[in-house]
Design a protein around this motif. Structure first.
Motif, PDB file in Angstrom:
ATOM      1  N   ASN A   1       0.826  -1.210   0.000  1.00  0.00           N
ATOM      2  CA  ASN A   1       0.000   0.000   0.000  1.00  0.00           C
ATOM      3  C   ASN A   1       0.862   1.262   0.000  1.00  0.00           C
ATOM      4  OD1 ASN A   1      -2.328  -1.527   0.012  1.00  0.00           O
ATOM      5  ND2 ASN A   1      -2.590  -1.401   2.230  1.00  0.00           N
TER       6      ASN A   1
ATOM      7  N   MET B   1       0.793   4.134  -2.804  1.00  0.00           N
ATOM      8  CA  MET B   1       0.583   5.538  -2.442  1.00  0.00           C
ATOM      9  C   MET B   1       1.714   6.429  -2.961  1.00  0.00           C
ATOM     10  SD  MET B   1      -2.292   6.049  -1.049  1.00  0.00           S
ATOM     11  CE  MET B   1      -1.995   7.695  -0.486  1.00  0.00           C
TER      12      MET B   1
ATOM     13  N   THR C   1       0.932   9.462  -5.341  1.00  0.00           N
ATOM     14  CA  THR C   1       1.346  10.797  -4.908  1.00  0.00           C
ATOM     15  C   THR C   1       2.271  11.454  -5.926  1.00  0.00           C
ATOM     16  OG1 THR C   1       1.153  10.128  -2.597  1.00  0.00           O
ATOM     17  CG2 THR C   1       2.456  12.080  -3.042  1.00  0.00           C
TER      18      THR C   1
ATOM     19  N   TRP D   1      -3.843   4.367   7.520  1.00  0.00           N
ATOM     20  CA  TRP D   1      -3.918   5.530   6.628  1.00  0.00           C
ATOM     21  C   TRP D   1      -3.016   6.642   7.136  1.00  0.00           C
ATOM     22  CZ3 TRP D   1      -9.159   6.937   4.084  1.00  0.00           C
ATOM     23  CH2 TRP D   1      -9.648   5.838   3.378  1.00  0.00           C
TER      24      TRP D   1
ATOM     25  N   TRP E   1       0.077   8.328   5.092  1.00  0.00           N
ATOM     26  CA  TRP E   1       0.131   9.774   4.844  1.00  0.00           C
ATOM     27  C   TRP E   1       1.426  10.367   5.386  1.00  0.00           C
ATOM     28  CZ3 TRP E   1      -2.163  13.174   1.876  1.00  0.00           C
ATOM     29  CH2 TRP E   1      -1.996  14.524   2.154  1.00  0.00           C
TER      30      TRP E   1
END
Length: 118
Positions: free
Chosen positions: A49, A53, A57, A111, A115
């Motif tokens: 994941n 991401m 991004t 999450w 981030w």
């Protein structure tokens, strides 16, 4: 944020106090929140994941840079300094402090870790 706004409006917090709280948040609270968010069991799916991401991004940033370059060109924004600020601010947001609680409530710790890693 609402409490800080109310305290500033009532005069309980002045400019110096606001600057001190910003420094405290930036240098103490945020690093502690980052370290706290990594206190979980590592799963191989987290790495997958994370890599997904990173790709997403990167794509979003490239897209934002291209769009902001097209929108904020010399024709529409002749001043160099203003054009640079507009391009930068349209590409890189500052949603960190307000976004962490929302991210954790919506997606949990995973999450928030994703981030913070980006």
């Amino acid at each position: 944020m609402a409490v800080g706004y109310a305290l500033a409006k009532k005069g309980v917090i002045d400019k110096k106090g606001s600057d001190q709280m910003t420094t405290l948040l930036s240098y103490v609270v945020l690093p502690c929140a980052i370290l706290y968010s990594f206190q979980m069991k590592f799963l191989s799916s987290m790495l997958r994941n994370f890599l997904i991401m990173c790709v997403i991004t990167f794509g979003i940033h490239v897209f934002s840079i291209l769009v902001s370059t097209m929108i904020f060109n010399k024709k529409f924004v002749p001043e160099d300094q203003k054009r640079c600020v507009l391009r930068f601010s349209s590409t890189y947001s500052n949603c960190g402090f307000m976004g962490f609680p929302l991210l954790e409530s919506l997606g949990g710790e995973q999450w928030t870790v994703l981030w913070l890693s980006l």
